[in-house]
Design a protein around this motif. Structure first.
Motif, PDB file in Angstrom:
ATOM      1  N   VAL A  46       9.880   9.727 -10.427  1.00 35.38           N
ATOM      2  CA  VAL A  46      11.029   8.914  -9.761  1.00 35.38           C
ATOM      3  C   VAL A  46      10.899   7.419  -9.836  1.00 35.38           C
ATOM      4  CG1 VAL A  46      11.024  10.220  -7.470  1.00 35.38           C
ATOM      5  CG2 VAL A  46       9.161   8.644  -7.862  1.00 35.38           C
ATOM      6  N   GLY A  47      10.306   7.243 -11.056  1.00 39.48           N
ATOM      7  CA  GLY A  47      10.306   6.009 -11.796  1.00 39.48           C
ATOM      8  C   GLY A  47       9.010   4.875 -11.295  1.00 39.48           C
ATOM      9  N   VAL A  48       7.914   5.119 -10.559  1.00 36.89           N
ATOM     10  CA  VAL A  48       7.075   4.543  -9.773  1.00 36.89           C
ATOM     11  C   VAL A  48       5.868   4.397 -10.891  1.00 36.89           C
ATOM     12  CG1 VAL A  48       5.685   4.005  -7.775  1.00 36.89           C
ATOM     13  CG2 VAL A  48       7.902   5.092  -7.525  1.00 36.89           C
ATOM     14  N   GLY A  49       5.611   3.041 -10.868  1.00 35.05           N
ATOM     15  CA  GLY A  49       4.233   2.700 -11.524  1.00 35.05           C
ATOM     16  C   GLY A  49       4.135   1.405 -11.167  1.00 35.05           C
ATOM     17  N   PRO A  50       3.177   0.639 -12.076  1.00 35.22           N
ATOM     18  CA  PRO A  50       3.273  -1.075 -11.868  1.00 35.22           C
ATOM     19  C   PRO A  50       4.524  -1.467 -12.020  1.00 35.22           C
ATOM     20  CG  PRO A  50       1.209  -0.137 -13.042  1.00 35.22           C
ATOM     21  CD  PRO A  50       2.403   1.190 -12.894  1.00 35.22           C
ATOM     22  N   LEU A  51       5.191  -2.033 -10.954  1.00 35.00           N
ATOM     23  CA  LEU A  51       6.460  -2.790 -11.046  1.00 35.00           C
ATOM     24  C   LEU A  51       7.529  -1.707 -11.681  1.00 35.00           C
ATOM     25  CD1 LEU A  51       5.396  -6.264 -12.263  1.00 35.00           C
ATOM     26  CD2 LEU A  51       5.969  -5.674  -9.912  1.00 35.00           C
ATOM     27  N   GLY A  52       7.452  -0.555 -11.485  1.00 33.08           N
ATOM     28  CA  GLY A  52       8.259   0.603 -11.847  1.00 33.08           C
ATOM     29  C   GLY A  52       8.277   0.720 -13.371  1.00 33.08           C
ATOM     30  N   VAL A  53       7.622   0.201 -14.420  1.00 30.16           N
ATOM     31  CA  VAL A  53       7.419   0.049 -15.701  1.00 30.16           C
ATOM     32  C   VAL A  53       6.007   0.166 -16.112  1.00 30.16           C
ATOM     33  CG1 VAL A  53       9.843  -0.677 -15.951  1.00 30.16           C
ATOM     34  CG2 VAL A  53       7.926  -2.072 -16.211  1.00 30.16           C
ATOM     35  N   GLY A  54       5.781   0.435 -17.536  1.00 32.25           N
ATOM     36  CA  GLY A  54       4.467  -0.024 -17.701  1.00 32.25           C
ATOM     37  C   GLY A  54       3.830   1.346 -17.780  1.00 32.25           C
ATOM     38  N   PRO A  55       2.263   0.964 -18.000  1.00 31.55           N
ATOM     39  CA  PRO A  55       1.219   2.094 -17.748  1.00 31.55           C
ATOM     40  C   PRO A  55       1.403   2.834 -16.580  1.00 31.55           C
ATOM     41  CG  PRO A  55       0.188  -0.002 -17.773  1.00 31.55           C
ATOM     42  CD  PRO A  55       1.719  -0.384 -17.685  1.00 31.55           C
ATOM     43  N   ARG A  56       1.102   3.939 -16.558  1.00 33.69           N
ATOM     44  CA  ARG A  56       0.896   4.836 -15.474  1.00 33.69           C
ATOM     45  C   ARG A  56      -0.583   4.616 -14.808  1.00 33.69           C
ATOM     46  NH1 ARG A  56       1.748  10.845 -17.176  1.00 33.69           N
ATOM     47  NH2 ARG A  56       1.340  11.174 -14.778  1.00 33.69           N
ATOM     48  N   LEU A  57      -0.531   5.076 -13.503  1.00 31.19           N
ATOM     49  CA  LEU A  57      -1.392   4.576 -12.694  1.00 31.19           C
ATOM     50  C   LEU A  57      -2.960   5.557 -12.865  1.00 31.19           C
ATOM     51  CD1 LEU A  57       0.151   4.503  -9.421  1.00 31.19           C
ATOM     52  CD2 LEU A  57      -0.342   2.409 -10.828  1.00 31.19           C
ATOM     53  N   ALA A  58      -2.721   6.477 -13.955  1.00 27.33           N
ATOM     54  CA  ALA A  58      -3.877   7.205 -14.118  1.00 27.33           C
ATOM     55  C   ALA A  58      -5.111   6.740 -14.358  1.00 27.33           C
ATOM     56  CB  ALA A  58      -3.743   8.013 -15.662  1.00 27.33           C
ATOM     57  N   ARG A  59      -6.321   7.227 -13.660  1.00 28.79           N
ATOM     58  CA  ARG A  59      -7.354   7.041 -13.442  1.00 28.79           C
ATOM     59  C   ARG A  59      -8.183   7.999 -12.851  1.00 28.79           C
ATOM     60  NH1 ARG A  59      -8.659   1.280 -10.280  1.00 28.79           N
ATOM     61  NH2 ARG A  59      -6.960   0.650 -11.838  1.00 28.79           N
ATOM     62  N   PRO A  60      -9.753   7.975 -13.605  1.00 25.82           N
ATOM     63  CA  PRO A  60     -10.396   9.319 -13.070  1.00 25.82           C
ATOM     64  C   PRO A  60     -10.702   9.024 -11.588  1.00 25.82           C
ATOM     65  CG  PRO A  60     -11.286   8.013 -14.910  1.00 25.82           C
ATOM     66  CD  PRO A  60      -9.975   7.157 -14.555  1.00 25.82           C
ATOM     67  N   VAL A  61     -11.123   9.823 -10.911  1.00 18.00           N
ATOM     68  CA  VAL A  61     -11.531   9.684  -9.513  1.00 18.00           C
ATOM     69  C   VAL A  61     -13.100  10.306  -9.368  1.00 18.00           C
ATOM     70  CG1 VAL A  61      -9.337  10.319  -8.616  1.00 18.00           C
ATOM     71  CG2 VAL A  61     -10.855  12.176  -8.836  1.00 18.00           C
ATOM     72  N   ARG A  62     -13.735   9.806  -8.283  1.00 13.81           N
ATOM     73  CA  ARG A  62     -14.896   9.958  -7.798  1.00 13.81           C
ATOM     74  C   ARG A  62     -15.023  10.804  -6.740  1.00 13.81           C
ATOM     75  NH1 ARG A  62     -17.545   5.401  -9.375  1.00 13.81           N
ATOM     76  NH2 ARG A  62     -16.690   4.372  -7.272  1.00 13.81           N
ATOM     77  N   VAL A  63     -15.486  11.845  -6.597  1.00 11.42           N
ATOM     78  CA  VAL A  63     -15.682  12.556  -5.019  1.00 11.42           C
ATOM     79  C   VAL A  63     -17.288  12.315  -4.718  1.00 11.42           C
ATOM     80  CG1 VAL A  63     -15.499  14.852  -3.957  1.00 11.42           C
ATOM     81  CG2 VAL A  63     -13.670  14.077  -5.616  1.00 11.42           C
ATOM     82  N   ARG A  64     -17.260  12.102  -3.378  1.00 13.88           N
ATOM     83  CA  ARG A  64     -18.742  12.209  -2.786  1.00 13.88           C
ATOM     84  C   ARG A  64     -18.559  13.030  -1.666  1.00 13.88           C
ATOM     85  NH1 ARG A  64     -18.838   6.025  -3.098  1.00 13.88           N
ATOM     86  NH2 ARG A  64     -18.139   6.614  -1.019  1.00 13.88           N
ATOM     87  N   LEU A  65     -19.597  13.825  -1.470  1.00 20.86           N
ATOM     88  CA  LEU A  65     -19.603  14.477  -0.342  1.00 20.86           C
ATOM     89  C   LEU A  65     -20.928  14.254   0.657  1.00 20.86           C
ATOM     90  CD1 LEU A  65     -19.345  18.293  -1.740  1.00 20.86           C
ATOM     91  CD2 LEU A  65     -17.499  16.680  -0.799  1.00 20.86           C
ATOM     92  N   GLY A  66     -20.544  14.181   1.879  1.00 19.81           N
ATOM     93  CA  GLY A  66     -21.617  14.094   2.846  1.00 19.81           C
ATOM     94  C   GLY A  66     -22.240  15.280   3.269  1.00 19.81           C
ATOM     95  N   GLU A  67     -23.231  15.054   4.385  1.00 26.95           N
ATOM     96  CA  GLU A  67     -23.774  16.405   4.692  1.00 26.95           C
ATOM     97  C   GLU A  67     -22.877  16.948   5.775  1.00 26.95           C
ATOM     98  OE1 GLU A  67     -27.108  17.639   4.137  1.00 26.95           O
ATOM     99  OE2 GLU A  67     -26.852  15.965   2.532  1.00 26.95           O
ATOM    100  N   PRO A  68     -22.937  18.607   5.544  1.00 32.44           N
ATOM    101  CA  PRO A  68     -22.107  19.358   6.549  1.00 32.44           C
ATOM    102  C   PRO A  68     -22.717  19.103   7.751  1.00 32.44           C
ATOM    103  CG  PRO A  68     -22.898  20.328   4.391  1.00 32.44           C
ATOM    104  CD  PRO A  68     -23.767  19.036   4.421  1.00 32.44           C
ATOM    105  N   VAL A  69     -21.525  19.189   8.696  1.00 30.24           N
ATOM    106  CA  VAL A  69     -21.917  19.112  10.106  1.00 30.24           C
ATOM    107  C   VAL A  69     -21.364  20.325  10.753  1.00 30.24           C
ATOM    108  CG1 VAL A  69     -21.359  17.812  12.222  1.00 30.24           C
ATOM    109  CG2 VAL A  69     -21.413  16.645   9.921  1.00 30.24           C
ATOM    110  N   ARG A  70     -22.098  21.062  11.566  1.00 28.39           N
ATOM    111  CA  ARG A  70     -21.831  22.271  12.313  1.00 28.39           C
ATOM    112  C   ARG A  70     -21.330  22.183  13.585  1.00 28.39           C
ATOM    113  NH1 ARG A  70     -21.185  26.961  10.453  1.00 28.39           N
ATOM    114  NH2 ARG A  70     -21.693  28.839  11.064  1.00 28.39           N
ATOM    115  N   LEU A  71     -20.210  22.579  13.942  1.00 27.35           N
ATOM    116  CA  LEU A  71     -19.698  22.145  15.502  1.00 27.35           C
ATOM    117  C   LEU A  71     -19.116  23.689  15.734  1.00 27.35           C
ATOM    118  CD1 LEU A  71     -17.372  19.129  14.695  1.00 27.35           C
ATOM    119  CD2 LEU A  71     -19.737  19.228  15.742  1.00 27.35           C
ATOM    120  N   GLY A  72     -20.075  24.642  16.529  1.00 27.75           N
ATOM    121  CA  GLY A  72     -19.714  25.785  16.888  1.00 27.75           C
ATOM    122  C   GLY A  72     -19.796  26.542  15.564  1.00 27.75           C
ATOM    123  N   ALA A  73     -18.710  27.414  15.358  1.00 25.67           N
ATOM    124  CA  ALA A  73     -18.601  28.260  14.327  1.00 25.67           C
ATOM    125  C   ALA A  73     -18.203  27.418  13.043  1.00 25.67           C
ATOM    126  CB  ALA A  73     -17.579  29.472  14.550  1.00 25.67           C
TER     127      ALA A  73
END
Length: 155
Positions: A46-73
């Motif tokens: 749909v032509g969305v990027g910085p100001l609609g043109v130029g380099p794509r927004l591609a960037r590696p991502v970082r995922v962090r997980l917290g401690e699992p929480v159990r609520l019932g089942a």
């Protein structure tokens, strides 16, 4: 903004919980990156990027997980998904991966995610018009990939 998506897996809840334990952040990070690239592809269509043109927004991502929480089942695993190297035009997503049994061999896997569009009022307006739908598609793609990965992991 809030996004919720879920799916059912033909697996015992314990197996899904085990898959999300330990070093899951590493393989979840790869899946988040794949889903993010798909979202970027939707934006490019749909032509969305910085100001609609130029380099794509591609960037590696970082995922962090917290401690699992159990609520019932149900077990809830807190997760943060953020662009590596900081914010910029892409928001940080705070989420909970939720695992609940639907019987002995069926599991409800859900994600409840929250994010704040960047760029203040301009970002919120763009989010209402288009970006929220892309975020929803990206989160859906991510959880579908998680479900596929868990289903193919050994017992």
């Amino acid at each position: 903004m809030f996004i919720r998506y879920y799916l059912e897996l033909p697996l015992a809840a314990g197996r899904v919980e085990d898959a999300l334990a330990g070093s899951a952040a590493r393989w979840l990070e790869a899946l988040a990156g794949d889903a993010g690239r798909r979202g970027e592809g939707l934006l490019a269509e749909v032509g969305v990027g910085p100001l609609g043109v130029g380099p794509r927004l591609a960037r590696p991502v970082r995922v962090r997980l917290g401690e699992p929480v159990r609520l019932g089942a149900t077990t809830s695993v807190p997760m943060t998904w953020e662009p590596a190297g900081g914010g910029g035009l892409l928001p940080t997503l705070d989420a909970d991966l939720e695992v609940g049994p639907l019987g002995p061999a069926r599991t409800h896997l859900a994600i409840s995610a929250r994010y704040r569009p960047p760029l203040g009022p301009l970002g919120r307006a763009a989010d209402r018009v288009l970006l929220h739908r892309v975020a929803e598609a990206t989160v859906k793609d991510f959880l579908d990939r998680v479900g596929e990965a868990v289903a193919t992991m050994g017992p």
